[in-house]
Motif scaffolding. Sequence first.
Motif, PDB file in Angstrom:
ATOM      1  N   GLU A  60       0.826  -1.104  -0.086  1.00 33.02           N
ATOM      2  CA  GLU A  60      -0.091   0.067   0.102  1.00 33.02           C
ATOM      3  C   GLU A  60       0.812   1.319  -0.027  1.00 33.02           C
ATOM      4  N   SER A  78      -5.517  -6.265  -8.854  1.00 33.93           N
ATOM      5  CA  SER A  78      -6.639  -5.372  -8.262  1.00 33.93           C
ATOM      6  C   SER A  78      -5.942  -4.167  -7.507  1.00 33.93           C
ATOM      7  N   GLU A  80      -7.195  -1.314  -4.568  1.00 33.58           N
ATOM      8  CA  GLU A  80      -8.384  -0.716  -3.743  1.00 33.58           C
ATOM      9  C   GLU A  80      -7.872   0.987  -3.632  1.00 33.58           C
ATOM     10  N   ARG A  87     -14.707   2.818  -0.243  1.00 31.73           N
ATOM     11  CA  ARG A  87     -13.678   1.863  -0.556  1.00 31.73           C
ATOM     12  C   ARG A  87     -14.015   1.322  -1.970  1.00 31.73           C
ATOM     13  N   THR A  89     -13.006  -0.889  -5.285  1.00 32.80           N
ATOM     14  CA  THR A  89     -12.013  -1.741  -5.901  1.00 32.80           C
ATOM     15  C   THR A  89     -12.143  -1.896  -7.537  1.00 32.80           C
ATOM     16  N   TRP A 106      -4.011   4.077  -1.848  1.00 25.93           N
ATOM     17  CA  TRP A 106      -3.920   3.057  -2.788  1.00 25.93           C
ATOM     18  C   TRP A 106      -3.506   1.813  -2.097  1.00 25.93           C
TER      19      TRP A 106
END
Length: 154
Positions: A60, A78, A80, A87, A89, A106
């Motif tokens: 992250e 993916s 998020e 949130r 995705t 991110w």
Amino acid sequence: DGSFAVVAMNATEAEEKATMVKKVDVVDAPGITISEHFGKVASNDAAMSLARAVVKGASEEAFQAPLFDEFVVCDEGSIEFLFGDRRLTIGPGEGIFLPKSLRVKWIWPTATQYTVLCLPAFSPELSGREAEEGATVAKDSASMARLEALHKGA
């Protein structure tokens, strides 16, 4: 305002403007590689930047509120996005628009590849990246120092 001016040019003028650009790995950290194809470093263009990122595993970033619009397309894996109390995705083939000044975090739950367009071009000064202990596992301090040096030289 979102409008574009149409500028007429002849074929010779258009041919002279066609330019090949080589990508520059502006971030090459243990957790992520970001290759800029167009932007301040790769093509000396402050109006926009286009980059491809390869995230090597779950990680992250710290919260950021960049002073540029971001158009993000997930190619594999993916991403998020945390902002406000939301949130969202996205997965392969999906995209998201992140308007400038949006405070966003991110998160990559797994290895991921994505393409991002920034208007105006990305720069460390415009990134609005917050200091957040333990969150910036994707980029190490050495890669951030190199990114800043590349932009100062652009």
